[in-house]
Enzyme design. Structure first.
Site, mmCIF file in Angstrom:
data_model
loop_
_atom_site.group_PDB
_atom_site.id
_atom_site.type_symbol
_atom_site.label_atom_id
_atom_site.label_comp_id
_atom_site.label_asym_id
_atom_site.label_seq_id
_atom_site.Cartn_x
_atom_site.Cartn_y
_atom_site.Cartn_z
ATOM 1 N N ASP A 45 0.861 -1.216 -0.007
ATOM 2 C CA ASP A 45 0.077 0.153 -0.034
ATOM 3 C C ASP A 45 0.759 1.271 -0.080
ATOM 4 O O ASP A 45 0.308 2.330 -0.089
ATOM 5 C CB ASP A 45 -0.954 -0.018 1.243
ATOM 6 N N SER A 46 2.083 0.943 -0.001
ATOM 7 C CA SER A 46 2.989 2.330 -0.431
ATOM 8 C C SER A 46 2.820 2.717 -1.612
ATOM 9 O O SER A 46 3.327 3.941 -1.909
ATOM 10 C CB SER A 46 4.411 1.920 -0.067
ATOM 11 N N ASP A 84 -1.159 -6.046 -0.009
ATOM 12 C CA ASP A 84 -1.583 -5.549 1.153
ATOM 13 C C ASP A 84 -2.975 -5.172 1.263
ATOM 14 O O ASP A 84 -3.560 -4.750 0.281
ATOM 15 C CB ASP A 84 -1.208 -3.943 1.507
ATOM 16 N N LYS A 114 -1.186 -9.620 2.644
ATOM 17 C CA LYS A 114 -0.531 -9.023 3.722
ATOM 18 C C LYS A 114 -1.342 -8.029 4.560
ATOM 19 O O LYS A 114 -2.076 -7.380 3.924
ATOM 20 C CB LYS A 114 0.615 -8.244 3.187
ATOM 21 N N GLU A 116 -1.386 -5.764 8.567
ATOM 22 C CA GLU A 116 -0.556 -5.308 9.606
ATOM 23 C C GLU A 116 -1.137 -5.673 10.936
ATOM 24 O O GLU A 116 -2.534 -5.778 11.105
ATOM 25 C CB GLU A 116 -0.420 -3.774 9.574
ATOM 26 N N GLU A 183 9.307 -4.750 10.304
ATOM 27 C CA GLU A 183 9.863 -3.464 9.826
ATOM 28 C C GLU A 183 10.585 -2.518 10.996
ATOM 29 O O GLU A 183 10.055 -2.391 12.071
ATOM 30 C CB GLU A 183 8.781 -2.689 9.224
HETATM 31 O O1 KIV Z 1 3.641 -0.957 1.523
HETATM 32 C C1 KIV Z 1 4.732 -1.390 1.474
HETATM 33 O O2 KIV Z 1 5.671 -1.169 0.448
HETATM 34 C C2 KIV Z 1 5.064 -2.582 2.323
HETATM 35 C C3 KIV Z 1 6.614 -2.922 2.385
HETATM 36 C C4 KIV Z 1 7.746 -1.710 2.256
HETATM 37 C C5 KIV Z 1 6.817 -4.201 3.358
HETATM 38 O O3 KIV Z 1 4.329 -2.830 3.014
HETATM 39 NA NA NA Z 2 2.456 -1.631 3.387
#
Ligand code: KIV
Ligand code: NA
Length: 279
Positions: A45-46, A84, A114, A116, A183
């Site tokens: 989600d970045s 994510d 994924k 959190e 992280e």
């Molecule tokens: O959103 C993302 O890119 C991430 C990774 C950096 C682990 O969660």
């Molecule tokens: Na993320």
């Protein structure tokens, strides 16, 4: 290259060969990560920041994530794909989380998801794993929870913090997570936690004692606008932004001076046709 399966990842883990993970957010970034041999491509989600220009990850929606997942999925032929679950798509109940995970698989084409959180997410992780969708957990610094963590801060630094990290790691493993991101944790702590587990840890900003590593592709390629904040743990392996800017500036110059397009970039026409046309 053969398709990477959950078995492939387990074999790497057993051999103690580091697992390579990189983010992608669209067709080209998925394609290059896959072609370059990444074992896992993560639609993180970045992408809210690096592909959509948002302030943080909390703004991106499920539908937006799905659009990016579909683009990445069209490009990735070998790597294992994980996306994510965005904020708001999984916290309210394990059932809601499972529906979101199913959408990631059916509509996004992802193989796993994924999410959190640590011990408090155990029942959610169990629900999704038991439905047959591989879950990658994400502990330590969890960016979706930045406001309750008091910002982007190193985790597991105090003795109590390290104990909490280990408890979270054991809880998500016990709940069925097939691996976990750790992280922004001091390397010694991440290494001890890794040794206590029987599933792989994928580190970001957590040293080389983890079972694998992940970086955000835009960051490690130096493909970001001037002024983007980069955490200490990002190693920049290329200057894609600089190269792109040089190319665009050269193009601009050549258009302004009419150096481009020179004859080799044009289609010929016969003299006969030209003579007729000019009359
Ligand atoms: O959103 C993302 O890119 C991430 C990774 C950096 C682990 O969660
Ligand atoms: Na993320």
């Amino acid at each position: 290259r053969k398709k990477v399966t959950i078995q492939t990842i387990q074999n790497l883990y057993k051999k103690k060969e580091p697992i390579t993970v990189l983010t992608a957010s669209d067709f080209p970034s998925g394609h290059v990560a896959d072609t370059a041999g990444m074992e896992i491509v993560l639609v993180g989600d970045s992408l809210a920041m690096v592909a959509m220009g948002m302030e943080d990850t909390n703004e991106v929606t499920m539908d937006e994530m799905l659009l990016h997942c579909r683009s990445v999925n069209r490009a990735v032929k070998s790597a294992f794909t994980i996306a994510d679950l965005p904020m708001g798509s999984y916290e309210t109940s394990p059932e809601k989380a499972l529906s979101s995970a199913i959408r990631m698989v059916k509509e996004g084409g992802m193989k796993g998801i994924k999410l959190e959180g640590g011990a408090e997410m155990a029942s959610t992780i169990r629900k999704i794993s038991q439905a047959g969708i591989p879950v990658m957990a994400h502990i330590g610094l969890t960016p979706q929870r930045q406001h309750s963590l008091g910002g982007f801060r190193v985790q597991g630094k105090s003795a109590a913090g390290a104990v909490k990290l280990l408890r979270d790691a054991l809880a998500v493993q016990e709940a069925g997570a097939c691996m976990m991101i750790i992280e922004a944790v001091p390397p010694e702590i991440a290494e001890i936690v890794t040794r206590r587990l029987s599933v792989p840890t994928i580190g970001i900003g957590s040293g080389n004692g983890c079972s694998g590593q992940v970086l955000v592709q835009v960051d490690m390629l130096g493909n970001f606008p001037e002024g983007r904040f980069l955490p200490k743990f990002v190693k920049t392996y290329a200057d894609v932004w600089g190269e792109a800017r040089r190319g665009i500036e050269a193009y601009r110059e050549e258009v302004k001076s009419r150096a481009f397009p020179s004859v080799e970039y044009t289609y010929p026409v016969s003299k006969e046709v030209l003579d007729k046309f000019e009359k």
